[in-house]
Design a protein around this motif. Structure first.
Motif, PDB file in Angstrom:
ATOM      1  N   PHE A  84       0.824  -1.215   0.000  1.00 28.28           N
ATOM      2  CA  PHE A  84       0.000   0.000   0.000  1.00 28.28           C
ATOM      3  C   PHE A  84       0.855   1.260   0.000  1.00 28.28           C
ATOM      4  N   ASN A  85       1.796   1.304   0.933  1.00 26.62           N
ATOM      5  CA  ASN A  85       2.616   2.503   1.099  1.00 26.62           C
ATOM      6  C   ASN A  85       3.410   2.818  -0.168  1.00 26.62           C
ATOM      7  N   ASN A  86       3.995   1.796  -0.791  1.00 28.17           N
ATOM      8  CA  ASN A  86       4.776   2.013  -2.008  1.00 28.17           C
ATOM      9  C   ASN A  86       3.890   2.362  -3.197  1.00 28.17           C
ATOM     10  N   PHE A  87       2.746   1.690  -3.304  1.00 29.53           N
ATOM     11  CA  PHE A  87       1.813   1.957  -4.395  1.00 29.53           C
ATOM     12  C   PHE A  87       1.261   3.374  -4.291  1.00 29.53           C
ATOM     13  N   SER A  88       1.008   3.823  -3.077  1.00 32.76           N
ATOM     14  CA  SER A  88       0.478   5.163  -2.840  1.00 32.76           C
ATOM     15  C   SER A  88       1.447   6.250  -3.311  1.00 32.76           C
ATOM     16  N   LYS A  89       2.746   6.015  -3.143  1.00 35.88           N
ATOM     17  CA  LYS A  89       3.763   6.999  -3.540  1.00 35.88           C
ATOM     18  C   LYS A  89       3.908   7.097  -5.053  1.00 35.88           C
ATOM     19  N   GLU A  90       3.553   6.037  -5.758  1.00 35.38           N
ATOM     20  CA  GLU A  90       3.625   6.016  -7.223  1.00 35.38           C
ATOM     21  C   GLU A  90       2.520   6.916  -7.767  1.00 35.38           C
ATOM     22  N   ASN A  91       2.878   8.000  -8.406  1.00 35.79           N
ATOM     23  CA  ASN A  91       1.910   8.969  -8.927  1.00 35.79           C
ATOM     24  C   ASN A  91       0.936   9.373  -7.807  1.00 35.79           C
ATOM     25  N   SER A  92       1.464  10.027  -6.803  1.00 35.14           N
ATOM     26  CA  SER A  92       0.708  10.303  -5.577  1.00 35.14           C
ATOM     27  C   SER A  92      -0.504  11.217  -5.770  1.00 35.14           C
ATOM     28  N   LYS A  93      -0.590  11.949  -6.868  1.00 34.65           N
ATOM     29  CA  LYS A  93      -1.747  12.823  -7.127  1.00 34.65           C
ATOM     30  C   LYS A  93      -2.871  12.095  -7.862  1.00 34.65           C
ATOM     31  N   GLU A  94      -2.720  10.791  -8.058  1.00 29.59           N
ATOM     32  CA  GLU A  94      -3.739   9.983  -8.719  1.00 29.59           C
ATOM     33  C   GLU A  94      -4.580   9.272  -7.661  1.00 29.59           C
ATOM     34  N   LEU A  95      -5.892   9.352  -7.782  1.00 25.35           N
ATOM     35  CA  LEU A  95      -6.781   8.569  -6.933  1.00 25.35           C
ATOM     36  C   LEU A  95      -6.819   7.163  -7.522  1.00 25.35           C
ATOM     37  N   LYS A  96      -6.412   6.182  -6.728  1.00 25.94           N
ATOM     38  CA  LYS A  96      -6.335   4.800  -7.186  1.00 25.94           C
ATOM     39  C   LYS A  96      -7.512   4.008  -6.616  1.00 25.94           C
ATOM     40  N   ILE A  97      -8.416   3.615  -7.486  1.00 25.86           N
ATOM     41  CA  ILE A  97      -9.520   2.745  -7.073  1.00 25.86           C
ATOM     42  C   ILE A  97      -9.024   1.328  -7.300  1.00 25.86           C
ATOM     43  N   MET A  98      -8.810   0.595  -6.199  1.00 28.08           N
ATOM     44  CA  MET A  98      -8.197  -0.729  -6.281  1.00 28.08           C
ATOM     45  C   MET A  98      -9.223  -1.807  -5.965  1.00 28.08           C
ATOM     46  N   VAL A  99      -9.448  -2.671  -6.948  1.00 29.16           N
ATOM     47  CA  VAL A  99     -10.377  -3.787  -6.807  1.00 29.16           C
ATOM     48  C   VAL A  99      -9.558  -5.011  -6.421  1.00 29.16           C
ATOM     49  N   LEU A 100      -9.996  -5.714  -5.370  1.00 27.51           N
ATOM     50  CA  LEU A 100      -9.241  -6.868  -4.893  1.00 27.51           C
ATOM     51  C   LEU A 100     -10.167  -7.910  -4.297  1.00 27.51           C
ATOM     52  N   ASP A 101      -9.598  -9.085  -4.047  1.00 26.42           N
ATOM     53  CA  ASP A 101     -10.407 -10.176  -3.493  1.00 26.42           C
ATOM     54  C   ASP A 101     -10.531 -10.013  -1.979  1.00 26.42           C
ATOM     55  N   ASN A 102     -11.147 -10.986  -1.350  1.00 26.41           N
ATOM     56  CA  ASN A 102     -11.456 -10.895   0.076  1.00 26.41           C
ATOM     57  C   ASN A 102     -10.441 -11.620   0.951  1.00 26.41           C
ATOM     58  N   GLY A 103      -9.167 -11.606   0.549  1.00 22.59           N
ATOM     59  CA  GLY A 103      -8.132 -12.230   1.362  1.00 22.59           C
ATOM     60  C   GLY A 103      -8.153 -11.675   2.779  1.00 22.59           C
ATOM     61  N   ARG A 104      -7.856 -12.518   3.743  1.00 25.99           N
ATOM     62  CA  ARG A 104      -7.927 -12.127   5.152  1.00 25.99           C
ATOM     63  C   ARG A 104      -7.057 -10.904   5.443  1.00 25.99           C
ATOM     64  N   PHE A 105      -5.848 -10.876   4.876  1.00 30.63           N
ATOM     65  CA  PHE A 105      -4.952  -9.745   5.147  1.00 30.63           C
ATOM     66  C   PHE A 105      -5.358  -8.496   4.387  1.00 30.63           C
ATOM     67  N   HIS A 106      -6.237  -8.618   3.376  1.00 26.63           N
ATOM     68  CA  HIS A 106      -6.739  -7.434   2.673  1.00 26.63           C
ATOM     69  C   HIS A 106      -7.687  -6.632   3.564  1.00 26.63           C
ATOM     70  N   LYS A 107      -8.242  -7.282   4.575  1.00 29.40           N
ATOM     71  CA  LYS A 107      -9.229  -6.629   5.438  1.00 29.40           C
ATOM     72  C   LYS A 107      -8.744  -6.521   6.888  1.00 29.40           C
ATOM     73  N   ALA A 108      -7.449  -6.678   7.095  1.00 33.53           N
ATOM     74  CA  ALA A 108      -6.907  -6.631   8.457  1.00 33.53           C
ATOM     75  C   ALA A 108      -7.203  -5.273   9.092  1.00 33.53           C
ATOM     76  N   LYS A 109      -7.583  -5.294  10.351  1.00 34.34           N
ATOM     77  CA  LYS A 109      -7.962  -4.062  11.046  1.00 34.34           C
ATOM     78  C   LYS A 109      -6.786  -3.121  11.237  1.00 34.34           C
ATOM     79  N   LYS A 110      -5.570  -3.645  11.254  1.00 30.85           N
ATOM     80  CA  LYS A 110      -4.419  -2.779  11.489  1.00 30.85           C
ATOM     81  C   LYS A 110      -3.931  -2.061  10.234  1.00 30.85           C
TER      82      LYS A 110
END
Length: 193
Positions: A84-110
């Motif tokens: 997330f952190n690295n992807f966010s820095k790539e073209n930081s002025k772009e709003l990235k709508i990211m579609v992903l599956d329901n992997g457990r770590f994709h929804k981690a509370k932390k």
């Protein structure tokens, strides 16, 4: 739906893009694949049964062909945060709508979602809706029937195949009709006003 997300997101963005994210494991265990041989001749390839692997996490844009990747030693919520952190820095002025599956770590509370990334989850048990899966199929075909001496060799393979993947190829493979029909993407790479 994507248009609503883009318009309801607060931030100073000059563009919006849609990405499909997924991760896959690449390891030293030899992956058998199809081969062409003479009739009744069994294909032979060097084989090893070693259970060391590395992970490749990627996000693909079927709209303009952009793609972002990160090689990680294993995959869990902490490493997903690194992605997330690295992807966010790539073209930081772009709003990235990211579609992903329901992997457990994709929804981690932390997880701390960067402000320029919005997550949209696919319905459970529907990998066929994620165009990233077709990219993995392509990479795994190229990875099959090969012997790798070390994880560094595997990472070299990943680096080379990623470098060889162009924007047009990503658009061709990931350009599912249900994605391209969304009204927001008729103006290919929308500018926010």
């Amino acid at each position: 739906m994507c248009q609503e997300i883009a318009l309801n997101t607060v931030g100073d963005f000059n563009s919006v893009n849609l990405y499909f994210q997924d991760e896959s494991r690449f390891g030293l265990f030899t992956r058998n694949g199809k081969s062409v041989t003479a009739i009744s001749v069994k294909p032979i390839c060097t084989f090893q049964q070693v259970f060391k692997s590395t992970w490749l996490s990627r996000a693909f844009s079927p709209i303009i062909g952009d793609h972002f990747q990160l090689i990680l030693p294993h995959y869990n919520a902490d490493n997903f945060q690194v992605f997330f952190n690295n992807f966010s820095k790539e073209n930081s002025k772009e709003l990235k709508i990211m579609v992903l599956d329901n992997g457990r770590f994709h929804k981690a509370k932390k997880l701390i979602i960067p402000e320029n990334i919005v997550l949209v989850f696919l319905p459970p048990y529907s990998p066929e809706l994620n165009p990233a899966e077709k990219m993995w199929a392509k990479y795994k075909r190229e990875f099959s029937n090969k012997f790798y001496n070390s994880l560094e060799d595997v990472e070299d393979f990943i680096t080379n195949v990623v470098k060889a993947t162009g924007k047009k190829e990503v658009m061709s493979i990931c350009g599912y009709s249900y994605v391209l029909l969304d009204k927001i993407w008729t103006i290919s790479y929308m500018r926010l006003v």
